[in-house]
Design an enzyme around this catalytic site. Structure first.
Site, PDB file in Angstrom:
ATOM      1  N   ARG A 156      55.466  29.854  50.082  1.00  0.00           N
ATOM      2  CA  ARG A 156      54.954  30.579  51.382  1.00  0.00           C
ATOM      3  C   ARG A 156      53.442  30.405  51.421  1.00  0.00           C
ATOM      4  O   ARG A 156      52.820  31.371  50.517  1.00  0.00           O
ATOM      5  CB  ARG A 156      55.797  31.840  51.637  1.00  0.00           C
ATOM      6  CG  ARG A 156      55.724  31.996  53.183  1.00  0.00           C
ATOM      7  CD  ARG A 156      56.256  33.452  53.439  1.00  0.00           C
ATOM      8  NE  ARG A 156      55.394  34.534  52.739  1.00  0.00           N
ATOM      9  CZ  ARG A 156      55.793  35.646  52.066  1.00  0.00           C
ATOM     10  NH1 ARG A 156      56.917  35.843  51.908  1.00  0.00           N
ATOM     11  NH2 ARG A 156      54.839  36.385  51.788  1.00  0.00           N
ATOM     12  N   GLU A 175      47.002  34.051  50.454  1.00  0.00           N
ATOM     13  CA  GLU A 175      47.443  33.512  49.074  1.00  0.00           C
ATOM     14  C   GLU A 175      48.561  32.463  49.366  1.00  0.00           C
ATOM     15  O   GLU A 175      48.963  32.491  50.697  1.00  0.00           O
ATOM     16  CB  GLU A 175      47.996  34.490  48.289  1.00  0.00           C
ATOM     17  CG  GLU A 175      49.220  35.499  48.957  1.00  0.00           C
ATOM     18  CD  GLU A 175      49.986  36.221  48.020  1.00  0.00           C
ATOM     19  OE1 GLU A 175      49.973  35.997  46.784  1.00  0.00           O
ATOM     20  OE2 GLU A 175      50.747  36.844  48.359  1.00  0.00           O
ATOM     21  N   ASN A 177      52.370  31.819  47.698  1.00  0.00           N
ATOM     22  CA  ASN A 177      53.416  32.350  46.975  1.00  0.00           C
ATOM     23  C   ASN A 177      54.221  31.255  46.249  1.00  0.00           C
ATOM     24  O   ASN A 177      54.834  30.396  47.288  1.00  0.00           O
ATOM     25  CB  ASN A 177      54.296  33.383  47.737  1.00  0.00           C
ATOM     26  CG  ASN A 177      53.633  34.631  48.135  1.00  0.00           C
ATOM     27  OD1 ASN A 177      53.302  35.522  47.589  1.00  0.00           O
ATOM     28  ND2 ASN A 177      53.243  34.377  49.595  1.00  0.00           N
ATOM     29  N   SER A 182      59.623  35.656  50.045  1.00  0.00           N
ATOM     30  CA  SER A 182      60.790  36.470  50.510  1.00  0.00           C
ATOM     31  C   SER A 182      60.688  36.297  52.206  1.00  0.00           C
ATOM     32  O   SER A 182      59.825  35.859  52.769  1.00  0.00           O
ATOM     33  CB  SER A 182      60.942  37.755  50.077  1.00  0.00           C
ATOM     34  OG  SER A 182      59.641  38.542  50.392  1.00  0.00           O
ATOM     35  N   LYS A 338      46.599  34.017  41.290  1.00  0.00           N
ATOM     36  CA  LYS A 338      45.473  34.158  42.281  1.00  0.00           C
ATOM     37  C   LYS A 338      44.382  33.470  41.651  1.00  0.00           C
ATOM     38  O   LYS A 338      43.014  32.971  42.193  1.00  0.00           O
ATOM     39  CB  LYS A 338      44.948  35.676  42.467  1.00  0.00           C
ATOM     40  CG  LYS A 338      45.670  36.246  43.663  1.00  0.00           C
ATOM     41  CD  LYS A 338      46.659  36.980  43.482  1.00  0.00           C
ATOM     42  CE  LYS A 338      47.277  37.542  44.939  1.00  0.00           C
ATOM     43  NZ  LYS A 338      48.974  37.777  44.650  1.00  0.00           N
ATOM     44  N   LYS A 406      41.226  41.196  43.255  1.00  0.00           N
ATOM     45  CA  LYS A 406      42.797  41.175  43.035  1.00  0.00           C
ATOM     46  C   LYS A 406      43.267  40.704  41.525  1.00  0.00           C
ATOM     47  O   LYS A 406      42.439  39.843  41.201  1.00  0.00           O
ATOM     48  CB  LYS A 406      43.119  39.876  43.995  1.00  0.00           C
ATOM     49  CG  LYS A 406      43.123  40.002  45.474  1.00  0.00           C
ATOM     50  CD  LYS A 406      43.657  38.627  46.120  1.00  0.00           C
ATOM     51  CE  LYS A 406      43.536  38.935  47.881  1.00  0.00           C
ATOM     52  NZ  LYS A 406      44.417  37.853  48.417  1.00  0.00           N
ATOM     53  N   GLU A 410      51.938  40.100  42.229  1.00  0.00           N
ATOM     54  CA  GLU A 410      52.598  39.957  43.244  1.00  0.00           C
ATOM     55  C   GLU A 410      53.446  41.046  43.751  1.00  0.00           C
ATOM     56  O   GLU A 410      53.875  41.838  43.149  1.00  0.00           O
ATOM     57  CB  GLU A 410      53.602  38.637  43.232  1.00  0.00           C
ATOM     58  CG  GLU A 410      53.161  37.269  42.592  1.00  0.00           C
ATOM     59  CD  GLU A 410      52.103  36.669  43.572  1.00  0.00           C
ATOM     60  OE1 GLU A 410      52.382  36.729  44.661  1.00  0.00           O
ATOM     61  OE2 GLU A 410      51.258  35.976  43.253  1.00  0.00           O
ATOM     62  N   GLY A 411      53.621  41.054  45.086  1.00  0.00           N
ATOM     63  CA  GLY A 411      54.582  42.222  45.713  1.00  0.00           C
ATOM     64  C   GLY A 411      53.942  42.986  46.347  1.00  0.00           C
ATOM     65  O   GLY A 411      54.475  44.165  46.954  1.00  0.00           O
ATOM     66  N   ARG A 495      54.169  38.905  59.831  1.00  0.00           N
ATOM     67  CA  ARG A 495      54.100  40.346  59.529  1.00  0.00           C
ATOM     68  C   ARG A 495      52.960  40.917  60.129  1.00  0.00           C
ATOM     69  O   ARG A 495      51.840  40.418  60.440  1.00  0.00           O
ATOM     70  CB  ARG A 495      53.809  40.693  57.908  1.00  0.00           C
ATOM     71  CG  ARG A 495      55.040  40.226  57.284  1.00  0.00           C
ATOM     72  CD  ARG A 495      54.874  40.128  55.825  1.00  0.00           C
ATOM     73  NE  ARG A 495      53.799  39.204  55.241  1.00  0.00           N
ATOM     74  CZ  ARG A 495      53.515  39.109  53.919  1.00  0.00           C
ATOM     75  NH1 ARG A 495      54.098  39.950  52.863  1.00  0.00           N
ATOM     76  NH2 ARG A 495      52.665  37.857  53.671  1.00  0.00           N
TER      77      ARG A 495
HETATM   78  P1  ADP Z   1      50.454  40.195  46.980  1.00  0.00           P
HETATM   79  O1  ADP Z   1      50.609  38.885  46.157  1.00  0.00           O
HETATM   80  O2  ADP Z   1      50.582  41.495  46.256  1.00  0.00           O
HETATM   81  O3  ADP Z   1      51.118  39.987  48.160  1.00  0.00           O
HETATM   82  P2  ADP Z   1      48.033  39.791  48.488  1.00  0.00           P
HETATM   83  O4  ADP Z   1      47.039  38.586  48.143  1.00  0.00           O
HETATM   84  O5  ADP Z   1      49.036  38.633  49.520  1.00  0.00           O
HETATM   85  O6  ADP Z   1      48.792  40.016  47.372  1.00  0.00           O
HETATM   86  O7  ADP Z   1      47.496  40.653  49.273  1.00  0.00           O
HETATM   87  C1  ADP Z   1      48.394  41.590  49.688  1.00  0.00           C
HETATM   88  C2  ADP Z   1      47.647  42.186  51.071  1.00  0.00           C
HETATM   89  O8  ADP Z   1      46.444  42.423  51.040  1.00  0.00           O
HETATM   90  C3  ADP Z   1      48.062  40.814  51.997  1.00  0.00           C
HETATM   91  O9  ADP Z   1      49.288  40.834  52.640  1.00  0.00           O
HETATM   92  C4  ADP Z   1      46.732  41.222  52.989  1.00  0.00           C
HETATM   93  O10 ADP Z   1      47.468  42.148  54.053  1.00  0.00           O
HETATM   94  C5  ADP Z   1      45.885  41.799  52.315  1.00  0.00           C
HETATM   95  N1  ADP Z   1      44.738  40.973  51.816  1.00  0.00           N
HETATM   96  C6  ADP Z   1      44.844  40.216  50.807  1.00  0.00           C
HETATM   97  N2  ADP Z   1      43.881  39.474  50.720  1.00  0.00           N
HETATM   98  C7  ADP Z   1      43.188  39.621  51.859  1.00  0.00           C
HETATM   99  C8  ADP Z   1      41.719  39.271  52.357  1.00  0.00           C
HETATM  100  N3  ADP Z   1      40.979  38.381  51.710  1.00  0.00           N
HETATM  101  N4  ADP Z   1      41.298  39.781  53.566  1.00  0.00           N
HETATM  102  C9  ADP Z   1      41.993  40.927  53.910  1.00  0.00           C
HETATM  103  N5  ADP Z   1      43.128  41.362  53.695  1.00  0.00           N
HETATM  104  C10 ADP Z   1      43.743  41.008  52.558  1.00  0.00           C
HETATM  105 MG    MG Z   2      50.984  38.417  49.744  1.00  0.00          MG
END
Ligand code: ADP
Ligand code: MG
Length: 519
Positions: A156, A175, A177, A182, A338, A406, A410-411, A495
């Site tokens: 995803r 990102e 996944n 899910s 990441k 980061k 995940e999660g 979302r």
């Molecule tokens: P995870 O693997 O925990 O889902 P993400 O990289 O998806 O990690 O980051 C979690 C959340 O943080 C994302 O769903 C988004 O809402 C926010 N986020 C992550 N990266 C960015 C970014 N570069 N700019 C703005 N918001 C971000």
């Molecule tokens: Mg995410």
């Protein structure tokens, strides 16, 4: 205005005096009274409850004498209405699904590149280090020559809309996944709900994520059966104990049960596997409760919490060793790190895996700024070749709200923003920093939305994150891949969260589910 809690957070909820007329000049909904909103909220909550848009209640809401959160449910949080989303960006993200699938498959098969790319990260981050050890073990004697080369990917790719002056980029990837992607089943239901309540609205894209993900699992299962000439194998879904998101998982299972009567799917935790499996060293098969496993589909195993003891790690290794197809296998799991995302954005890296220049351009177009924090890897970062890492860090410290830091997790709930980011950059050791990457903060536009959680609603300026499922059943050999048996777009998840929330997970309590409405 009154302060109300919404999930774990404080929200501004408009009270009677300021909230008799919610209008949004672009909005497709104009709601005139609080009673009317309550009526609509209640109706959709009831639809959600009666159509599987549900999640287990948080353990903190349960008294110790009640049943676990996997059997006591409430509606999953969702938005009252779909979210207006530019069709150009939506179409682009759909087109990217198969390109990202191919990229991820190639990355997952390049053992040497993965080990090299993640080497320092694995030293800094114990969890990644343990995954790398499994990867190394599986790709060395005596396991390497009998490794299952077919793999099923249910990826995803998550995107946010981006809007900034003098910046032509409109869609950026958050990102990708590769494990436990899910909400495919529940988001299918969400789109259905909006369509049913507004049948004339043709701008909600068809979403068949539930069907597509379930069918892909069956395809992998059948491929296993035909390869090994077996008929009585089973799919095992690896789940967390007391999983709150059970409904999303069960709907995949029930789709399979309903449409493929002969295909058996059972759920098991990592500890169930170690306790109730037998590995046959001669045939390289793993039987769980006496039945051969054709496919392990992971909805657990992506966070350190899923491995409370050595037994769970043993279980993961056993699964990787045997000839069952894995969704994902360890290479794919690592490809979703990441650190891999950041490395692929470096000059020449994505080009290593994708030869078509148009595809490369499409991919690079959605890469946000991604920066290395590993001092050993290189003394430079990527904004420009002259920019030393220290200078880059100094730059980030002057405008921390433009960046996200980061870890390899995940999660949801793991990233560092603002003062936490500053504290980390100024106090962490070089080795600790190697476990992180830095990403440009995407700057999305806002839309006024009504978000519903636990039966209560808030009206708030919101931003969205689009998830695009990509399904890939691939084969090949180590370091090379074959054309996929199937490579397709699999559906979407949208979302929505209040504009001032940094994090984004639904299960983690930040975002709610919605659907795009193409404009
Ligand atoms: P995870 O693997 O925990 O889902 P993400 O990289 O998806 O990690 O980051 C979690 C959340 O943080 C994302 O769903 C988004 O809402 C926010 N986020 C992550 N990266 C960015 C970014 N570069 N700019 C703005 N918001 C971000
Ligand atoms: Mg995410």
């Amino acid at each position: 205005m009154m302060q109300h809690t919404f999930g774990n957070f404080l929200f501004s909820l408009y009270t009677d005096s300021s909230f008799n007329m919610i209008t949004d000049e672009h909005s497709l909904f104009t709601i005139q009274s609080k009673d009317e909103i309550y009526g609509k909220v209640e109706e959709k909550v009831h639809w959600a409850l009666t159509h599987g848009i549900i999640m287990g209640v948080k353990p903190s809401s349960l008294s110790s004498s009640t049943s676990p959160s996997s059997v006591i449910a409430t509606h999953a949080p969702f938005a009252l209405n779909p979210y207006r989303f530019p069709s150009l960006s939506f179409n682009k993200s759909m087109k990217l699904a198969t390109i990202f699938n191919t990229l991820m498959d190639k990355v997952s098969r390049d053992n040497e590149w993965l080990q090299r790319t993640l080497q320092n990260t694995g030293v800094s981050d114990e969890f990644t280090g343990k995954l790398l050890t499994i990867h190394k073990t599986i790709n060395s004697t005596p396991y390497q020559h009998r490794k299952q080369q077919i793999s099923l990917a249910i990826n995803r790719s998550d995107y946010m809309l981006h809007s900034q002056a003098n910046d032509s980029r409109t869609l950026l990837q958050v990102e990708i996944n590769t494990i436990a992607s899910s909400f495919g089943a529940i988001s299918t239901q969400i789109s259905e709900m909006y369509r049913i309540f507004d049948p004339s609205n043709a701008r909600i894209p068809v979403n068949e994520a539930n069907k597509n993900i379930s069918t892909a699992m069956v395809q992998a299962h059948l491929q296993y059966n035909s390869l090994y000439d077996v008929t009585d194998s089973q799919i095992v879904m690896i789940v967390q104990p007391n999983e709150r998101n059970f409904a999303d998982q069960r709907q995949l299972q029930f789709y399979i049960t309903q449409h493929y009567h002969n295909v058996k799917l059972v759920r098991a935790t990592l500890s169930d596997i170690i306790n109730n499996s037998r590995y046959d060293d001669t045939t390289n098969t793993l039987t769980y409760n006496g039945i051969i496993v054709s496919l392990f589909y992971f909805r657990s195993g992506y966070t350190p919490d899923d491995y409370p003891s050595d037994a769970e790690w043993e279980s993961r290794l056993l699964i990787e060793k045997c000839n069952a197809i894995k969704c994902p296998n360890i290479g794919y799991h690592l490809a979703g790190c990441k650190k891999v995302q950041q490395t692929l954005a470096n000059a020449g890296e994505v080009e290593r895996f994708v030869s078509n220049i148009d595809d490369v351009a499409l991919l690079r177009d959605v890469f946000a700024g991604l920066y290395n924090l590993d001092r050993k890897e290189s003394d430079t970062c990527d904004i420009s070749n002259e920019c030393k890492l220290d200078e880059f860090i100094q730059h980030v410290l002057t405008c921390p709200d433009g960046y996200v830091m980061k870890p390899q997790r995940e999660g949801g709930g793991n990233n560092l923003y603002n003062e936490d980011l500053v504290a980390a950059l100024t106090t962490y050791s070089a080795e600790d920093l190697a476990g992180y990457i830095i990403m440009e903060k995407i700057q999305p536009t806002l839309q006024k939305c009504i978000l519903i959680r636990d039966g209560a609603y808030v009206v708030t300026d919101s931003i969205c994150e689009l998830g695009i499922y990509g399904i890939y059943l691939g084969s090949g050999t180590e370091n090379s891949y074959s054309d996929a048996n199937s490579n397709s777009y699999g559906g979407y998840l949208l979302r929505v969260k209040p504009y001032n929330f940094n994090e984004g997970g639904v299960a983690a309590g930040y975002a709610v589910l919605s659907s795009p409405e193409l404009v």
